[in-house]
Design a protein around this motif. Structure first.
Motif, PDB file in Angstrom:
ATOM      1  N   TYR A  90      -1.092 -24.569   8.516  1.00 20.92           N
ATOM      2  CA  TYR A  90      -2.817 -24.266   8.825  1.00 20.92           C
ATOM      3  C   TYR A  90      -2.593 -22.733   9.277  1.00 20.92           C
ATOM      4  N   LEU A  91      -3.434 -21.590   8.501  1.00 21.11           N
ATOM      5  CA  LEU A  91      -2.830 -20.161   8.635  1.00 21.11           C
ATOM      6  C   LEU A  91      -4.076 -20.044   8.233  1.00 21.11           C
ATOM      7  N   PRO A  92      -4.393 -20.144   9.478  1.00 20.64           N
ATOM      8  CA  PRO A  92      -6.587 -20.112   9.198  1.00 20.64           C
ATOM      9  C   PRO A  92      -6.753 -17.911   9.245  1.00 20.64           C
ATOM     10  N   THR A  93      -7.848 -18.378   8.554  1.00 21.82           N
ATOM     11  CA  THR A  93      -8.395 -16.925   7.942  1.00 21.82           C
ATOM     12  C   THR A  93      -9.088 -16.302   9.030  1.00 21.82           C
ATOM     13  N   SER A  94      -9.981 -15.444   8.745  1.00 18.95           N
ATOM     14  CA  SER A  94     -11.317 -14.972   9.871  1.00 18.95           C
ATOM     15  C   SER A  94     -12.103 -15.061   9.481  1.00 18.95           C
ATOM     16  N   GLN A  95     -12.543 -16.001   8.526  1.00 19.31           N
ATOM     17  CA  GLN A  95     -13.827 -16.611   8.593  1.00 19.31           C
ATOM     18  C   GLN A  95     -14.611 -17.555   9.424  1.00 19.31           C
ATOM     19  N   GLY A  96     -15.344 -17.483   9.374  1.00 21.05           N
ATOM     20  CA  GLY A  96     -15.952 -18.108  10.841  1.00 21.05           C
ATOM     21  C   GLY A  96     -15.383 -18.464  12.254  1.00 21.05           C
ATOM     22  N   GLU A  98     -11.968 -19.691  12.350  1.00 23.51           N
ATOM     23  CA  GLU A  98     -10.659 -19.450  12.275  1.00 23.51           C
ATOM     24  C   GLU A  98     -10.265 -18.488  13.065  1.00 23.51           C
ATOM     25  N   ASP A  99     -10.584 -17.165  13.230  1.00 28.27           N
ATOM     26  CA  ASP A  99     -10.165 -16.270  14.145  1.00 28.27           C
ATOM     27  C   ASP A  99      -9.511 -16.851  15.835  1.00 28.27           C
ATOM     28  N   ARG A 100     -10.968 -17.702  16.027  1.00 25.30           N
ATOM     29  CA  ARG A 100     -10.228 -18.215  17.825  1.00 25.30           C
ATOM     30  C   ARG A 100      -9.185 -18.911  17.249  1.00 25.30           C
ATOM     31  N   PHE A 101      -8.844 -19.829  16.162  1.00 23.16           N
ATOM     32  CA  PHE A 101      -7.581 -20.804  15.829  1.00 23.16           C
ATOM     33  C   PHE A 101      -6.440 -20.163  15.584  1.00 23.16           C
ATOM     34  N   LYS A 102      -7.045 -18.702  15.193  1.00 24.01           N
ATOM     35  CA  LYS A 102      -5.921 -18.041  15.145  1.00 24.01           C
ATOM     36  C   LYS A 102      -5.273 -17.134  16.122  1.00 24.01           C
ATOM     37  N   ALA A 103      -5.612 -17.238  17.323  1.00 20.62           N
ATOM     38  CA  ALA A 103      -5.407 -16.859  17.838  1.00 20.62           C
ATOM     39  C   ALA A 103      -4.926 -17.702  19.226  1.00 20.62           C
ATOM     40  N   ARG A 104      -5.751 -18.571  18.842  1.00 24.08           N
ATOM     41  CA  ARG A 104      -5.289 -20.517  19.623  1.00 24.08           C
ATOM     42  C   ARG A 104      -3.202 -20.563  19.146  1.00 24.08           C
ATOM     43  N   LEU A 105      -2.830 -20.333  18.179  1.00 23.46           N
ATOM     44  CA  LEU A 105      -1.898 -20.392  17.423  1.00 23.46           C
ATOM     45  C   LEU A 105      -1.150 -19.334  18.115  1.00 23.46           C
ATOM     46  N   GLU A 106      -1.323 -18.231  18.046  1.00 27.14           N
ATOM     47  CA  GLU A 106      -0.318 -17.269  18.458  1.00 27.14           C
ATOM     48  C   GLU A 106      -0.250 -17.851  20.195  1.00 27.14           C
ATOM     49  N   GLN A 107      -1.491 -17.876  21.357  1.00 33.13           N
ATOM     50  CA  GLN A 107      -0.968 -17.905  22.056  1.00 33.13           C
ATOM     51  C   GLN A 107       0.850 -19.517  22.240  1.00 33.13           C
ATOM     52  N   ILE A 108       0.086 -20.353  21.449  1.00 32.01           N
ATOM     53  CA  ILE A 108       1.216 -21.596  20.873  1.00 32.01           C
ATOM     54  C   ILE A 108       2.427 -21.191  21.173  1.00 32.01           C
TER      55      ILE A 108
END
Length: 117
Positions: A90-96, A98-108
């Motif tokens: 899962y490589l989230p985009t900046s759609q909807g 997904e910015d939040r999901f991308k940030a959470r994955l980076e925190q993990i």
């Protein structure tokens, strides 16, 4: 029915209005490809259920870590077969959202860098 129809309509409306991204679709395709190519890979012992003494004796469930029981709700437990370690699906985009999901994955990822096995 008929009590659930309003809930179904609400779910359909929510999904119809939600911002779209194909990141999940791409993740599913990549994961399905890996499943086909590594179909004989064993499930790691630590995430196998051990309902019998034999299974427990074989190491099923040994060193299992429950994320809910940790301060950060994360563990260092490996849950992928060795040949798939490091694969990202899962490589989230900046759609909807997904910015939040991308940030959470980076925190993990950062947490894992600070807490190697």
């Amino acid at each position: 029915m008929p009590e659930c129809d309003v809930h179904l309509v609400e779910a359909v409306t929510y999904l119809a209005l939600a911002p779209k991204s194909n990141a999940i679709y791409k993740a599913r395709l990549a994961a399905a490809k890996d499943v086909k190519e590594t179909i004989d890979e064993p499930v790691p012992l630590q995430i196998r259920n051990a309902p019998t003494k034999l299974m427990k004796g074989l190491g099923y469930g040994k060193d299992y870590q429950l994320a809910h029981a940790t301060k950060d709700k994360l563990t260092t437990m490996k849950t992928m077969p060795t040949s798939l370690e490091g694969h990202e699906y899962y490589l989230p985009t900046s759609q909807g959202h997904e910015d939040r999901f991308k940030a959470r994955l980076e925190q993990i990822k950062q947490w894992h860098e600070k807490h190697p096995e």
